[in-house]
Design an enzyme around this catalytic site. Structure first.
Site, mmCIF file in Angstrom:
data_model
loop_
_atom_site.group_PDB
_atom_site.id
_atom_site.type_symbol
_atom_site.label_atom_id
_atom_site.label_comp_id
_atom_site.label_asym_id
_atom_site.label_seq_id
_atom_site.Cartn_x
_atom_site.Cartn_y
_atom_site.Cartn_z
ATOM 1 N N SER A 120 5.789 -1.826 -2.041
ATOM 2 C CA SER A 120 5.686 -3.005 -3.085
ATOM 3 C C SER A 120 4.586 -2.384 -4.520
ATOM 4 C CB SER A 120 4.943 -4.032 -2.695
ATOM 5 O OG SER A 120 5.756 -4.505 -1.526
ATOM 6 N N GLY A 147 -0.869 2.729 6.848
ATOM 7 C CA GLY A 147 -0.916 2.222 7.771
ATOM 8 C C GLY A 147 -0.285 0.745 7.976
ATOM 9 N N LYS A 148 0.412 0.273 6.840
ATOM 10 C CA LYS A 148 0.884 -0.997 6.742
ATOM 11 C C LYS A 148 1.926 -1.388 8.195
ATOM 12 C CE LYS A 148 3.251 0.153 3.163
ATOM 13 N NZ LYS A 148 2.948 1.235 2.936
ATOM 14 N N GLY A 191 0.855 -1.196 -0.058
ATOM 15 C CA GLY A 191 0.060 -0.143 -0.077
ATOM 16 C C GLY A 191 0.839 1.309 -0.082
ATOM 17 N N LEU A 192 0.386 2.346 -0.168
ATOM 18 C CA LEU A 192 0.859 3.816 -0.271
ATOM 19 C C LEU A 192 1.649 4.055 0.930
ATOM 20 C CD1 LEU A 192 -1.634 5.974 -1.978
ATOM 21 C CD2 LEU A 192 0.392 4.994 -2.880
ATOM 22 N N SER A 193 2.695 4.814 1.043
ATOM 23 C CA SER A 193 3.403 5.404 2.242
ATOM 24 C C SER A 193 2.358 6.043 3.018
ATOM 25 C CB SER A 193 4.347 6.117 1.852
ATOM 26 O OG SER A 193 4.931 6.804 2.976
ATOM 27 N N GLY A 194 1.947 5.709 4.129
ATOM 28 C CA GLY A 194 0.852 6.197 5.125
ATOM 29 C C GLY A 194 -0.133 5.726 5.139
#
Length: 186
Positions: A95, A26-27, A21-24
């Site tokens: 990714s 929540g991964k 997922g995008l930066s930010g």
């Protein structure tokens, strides 16, 4: 054979939970909460975080596409070693390219579970916990995902977590429930 030995020692399956997922999005926050749940359930896990990789094993790499692919190649290899040891590897890398995630799935096969941490670009940029979007907008970071490099949404992840609608705790609980329901953990 070595996978079976590690799994037998730890009394669990070695798998990779690949958060994308995008930066930010929540991964890492979700991964930390999931790790807490797994440890409380007597599971062995280890978080392979993109930021930590960048400061250590991949500190020699840039954010250019070629180096991003190398960073993910290293992550896939390390994650597969954790699997062989019977550990749940929780991978939290942006990714951004479908082709790289497909390679991870091909390498890890049924030990790979893709988790798409979905958030709109606008919300991710507003969150910007590390100030990366601001730096990218000022031109300090080149090839930043979502600004001047694409993010290709997963086509068929096993799990989709929408962090605009769910808290980190709810998201981690969904993954934990998925693992129990599919007899990956007991």
């Amino acid at each position: 054979m070595k996978t079976q030995i590690g799994e037998k020692q730890r009394n669990q399956k070695g798998i990779v939970l690949w958060f994308t997922g995008l930066s930010g999005a929540g991964k890492t926050t979700i991964a930390n909460e999931l790790s807490r749940l797994l440890v409380a359930n007597n599971n062995h896990c280890y978080i392979l975080d993109g930021d930590n990789f960048r400061t250590g094993l991949s500190s020699d790499l840039s954010f250019e596409k070629k180096d991003r692919k190398e960073n993910l190649r290293r992550a896939k290899f390390v994650a597969s070693m954790f699997c062989d040891a019977g550990v749940i590897a929780v991978v939290t890398f942006i990714s951004p390219f479908e082709s790289d995630r497909k390679k991870a799935r091909k390498l890890l096969q049924d030990r790979y579970i893709e988790i798409y941490v979905k958030v709109s670009f606008e919300v991710a940029e507003k969150r910007d916990p590390k100030g990366l979007y601001k730096k990218a907008r000022r031109g300090e970071i080149k090839d930043f995902t979502g600004i001047d490099s694409p993010y290709e949404e997963p086509k068929s992840p096993e799990i989709i977590l929408n962090t605009e609608l769910q808290s980190a705790e709810q998201s981690a609980s969904m993954v934990f429930t998925y693992l129990k329901k599919n007899s990956i953990i007991s």
